[in-house]
Structures are given as C-alpha cells and as structure tokens.
Design an enzyme around this catalytic site. Sequence first.
Site, mmCIF file in Angstrom:
data_model
loop_
_atom_site.group_PDB
_atom_site.id
_atom_site.type_symbol
_atom_site.label_atom_id
_atom_site.label_comp_id
_atom_site.label_asym_id
_atom_site.label_seq_id
_atom_site.Cartn_x
_atom_site.Cartn_y
_atom_site.Cartn_z
ATOM 1 N N GLY A 181 0.806 -1.260 0.021
ATOM 2 C CA GLY A 181 0.044 0.013 0.102
ATOM 3 C C GLY A 181 0.790 1.249 -0.061
ATOM 4 O O GLY A 181 2.026 1.218 -0.196
ATOM 5 N N CYS A 182 0.089 2.308 0.362
ATOM 6 C CA CYS A 182 0.682 3.710 0.144
ATOM 7 C C CYS A 182 2.013 3.917 1.035
ATOM 8 O O CYS A 182 2.762 4.980 0.809
ATOM 9 C CB CYS A 182 -0.485 5.065 0.425
ATOM 10 S SG CYS A 182 -1.670 4.574 -0.994
ATOM 11 N N PHE A 183 2.026 3.344 2.003
ATOM 12 C CA PHE A 183 3.653 3.520 2.927
ATOM 13 C C PHE A 183 4.637 3.079 2.240
ATOM 14 O O PHE A 183 5.561 3.314 2.510
ATOM 15 C CB PHE A 183 3.403 3.196 4.318
ATOM 16 C CG PHE A 183 3.205 1.534 4.489
ATOM 17 C CD1 PHE A 183 4.539 0.694 4.409
ATOM 18 C CD2 PHE A 183 1.830 1.145 4.807
ATOM 19 C CE1 PHE A 183 4.144 -0.621 4.517
ATOM 20 C CE2 PHE A 183 1.790 -0.169 4.783
ATOM 21 C CZ PHE A 183 3.035 -1.142 4.751
ATOM 22 N N PHE A 205 2.546 6.872 4.524
ATOM 23 C CA PHE A 205 1.258 6.653 5.189
ATOM 24 C C PHE A 205 0.673 5.547 4.479
ATOM 25 O O PHE A 205 0.547 5.539 3.226
ATOM 26 C CB PHE A 205 0.561 7.888 5.396
ATOM 27 C CG PHE A 205 1.210 9.098 5.742
ATOM 28 C CD1 PHE A 205 1.835 9.172 7.086
ATOM 29 C CD2 PHE A 205 1.282 10.277 4.943
ATOM 30 C CE1 PHE A 205 2.393 10.379 7.325
ATOM 31 C CE2 PHE A 205 1.687 11.332 5.169
ATOM 32 C CZ PHE A 205 2.438 11.494 6.296
#
Length: 389
Positions: free
Chosen positions: A163-165, A373
């Site tokens: 994911g985005c982190f 994040f």
Amino acid sequence: MVTVEEVRKAQRAKGPATIMAIGTATPSNCVDQSTYPDYYFRITNSEHMTELKEKFKRMCDKSMINKRYMHLTEEILKENPNICEYMAPSLDARQDIVVVEVPKLGKEAAQKAIKEWGQPKSKITHVVFCTTSGVDMPGADYQLTKLLGLRPSVKRLMMYQQGCFAGGTVIRLAKDLAENNKGARVLVVCSEITAVTFSGPSDTHLDSMVGQALFGDGAAAMIIGSDPLPEVERPLFELVSAAQTLLPDSEGAIDGHLREVGLTFHLLKDVPGLISKNIEKSLIEAFQPLGISDWNSIFWIAHPGGPAILDQVELKLGLKPEKLQATRQVLSDYGNMSSACVLFILDEMRKASSKEGLSTTGEGLDWGVLFGFGPGLTVETVVLHSVST
C-alpha cells in the site's frame, strides 16, 4: 585463521547509503481531472446516477489533482465490461493486465535511473520491487530482471500489496542492504497500476469512490548504494535513519482486500486526523538525535494520500505553505500513485532545487524527512541529508 567478526567487518560498507539516481515513468494515457467525472460515469454505464455523479464531481474538484495517468483506456475498458461494473467478478481480466504492465512500466523507470547512475547494469547487486497489484510466481522482480537483462545472480526481494506507505519501506530496506553489503548497488522499483482497483460507482460505498477520484498510475526507480565512487557516482541524498510504526487506535482505518471483484479499498476512520495527531511523535523520535525541533527548518517529502492529510499535517505542525510544495506538485500532476509517490517527490525536489539555483538538493536545506502513510495505519519515517548542488 580469520574470525567471524573480521569477515563481518569486511562485508560492511564504510559510509551511509545514498540515493545515486532516480527515474520515473507513466503510461502514455493522460486523464484530465476536470472532465474525469463525465468520462467515469459514461464508461461505467452509470449516467443515470445523477446525484452520485455530482458527489463524485465535488470529490474530484476538492482533490487538488490536475491530471493523472492511467493504463486503462476507454478501449481496454470496453473490452472488459466487468472491470467497469461495481462488484462484478473481474480478477482474471485485471490480473492479465497488471502481471504484464507492472514490470514493463517498472522497466521504463529503471532504465532512466540506470542511465543517470552512469554505471553498467552488471554492477546492480540487488533488486527490491514493490507493487500493490499483480501477485504472480515468479513475480514482477523476476520479470524486471529478465526485461533489463540483469545478472542471474542478482539478489531479489519482492514486496506485494503493502500500500501507500511502501515508498518509505523500500528505502528503509535498500538502506540496510547497501550498508551491510560492501559494494552493493540496489535497484529499487515501485510500479503502480490502478487496473486492479478501478471499479464503477456505488452509492452505498462512497469510500471506494474516494480512490477512484485520487489514484493514478506511475513507476519510479532509484539506485541506492554506499561509498560512491568519486568522479563516477554522484549522490543526490544520504539516508540517515529509517523507522516504521503503527499508529495507536488506527486499526481498520485503511484496508484493502483482494477478491474476485478486484482489490477493494476501504477508508473507515478519520485518516487525516489520525496522521496529523501522531506525526509529531515520529518527527521528535527521528530528529531529537540531530538536535532538530523546528519542522520548518527541514525539507519535506510526504506521501500525498489526499489533500486533507496534507492540510491537517500542515496545520498541526505549523508548516509554512512552501514546505509541502514538491508534495502538492506531484499530487497535482499525477494523483496518488501509492508507493511510487515519494520517489516522484524526491525527483521533483532535486530537479526544482537545481533549476532554482539552490545550494542543496533539498531546497537549499541540509536535513529532511520522508514520510510514507498507508494501511495499518503504518507510518514510515526516513531522515535524509541533502547534497550540495
């Protein structure tokens, strides 16, 4: 007879890991955010949902995104109607696209980074590949190795569905690999294609529409290594420290599930509030050893999950508007490209710093922070030191 300790010492690099080159790539299909709601509701056969379309228009207007790039064209979507329908079984069609396109886009970015680095690709010792989509065996790391013609002995690490982190994660891992293996040159690639998350609108799941308004496709690559060769390798940033933490009371705030219908995303809580409330703790832990407590005295690379996150972080920490300029620029030009975003922002910052004649790659400042994040809520914190331009 040598000791294990002596062997260990000889294996390690002397200096800190550095980012030696950055390359980025996007699909050729560019999507204008202002006309996207009309296109999106038309292509998903949802034009009768007029109220929902108005809501989606407002989401797009507030997104602070000007344009995005997407592999999925109108032609591809017409050939795969199930991808357009909300909750229709479509994973096979999505997989067929991403297992091919994710490594290909990654290759484009990698070639640019290798060119800037200026060394033969045979000197690449490690590959770290990161993507949210397209789980396959052998994986995108293997496909990239083949596409680039890297040595068969290159040591690979594949990261799926973080994911985005994860733009922060790959830097943290590459730092450890570079510093613990003398002469290591790590090719890091984040390649993200939204074909696995694209879906039609739903008036019962508005959180899934947030993703449709924000996500874009892109790939970024870096070469990371310690002890750069003088006159040959030109570091852009030094990696000082890297940490990962789970935010308190944030379980279920962002999650994603791979199902027959594709990868579904859910935003279940006040994500901007959770991040802004906890971010200073991570900053203090990272910068106390350096004696830094003025958050306007450092340069900033923050994953642009969405404008609300950036606004609340800015407000909570009292950041001057220009601090998140590079971050907001990438959000505006590309949307949220998950793990690839922070690498794009690093690239944007060093190029803008050079163009404006600033003294360092970090907007004329010495120290900086990179934040990732994402699901968990997981926060990656990387401390960077810039290099004189």
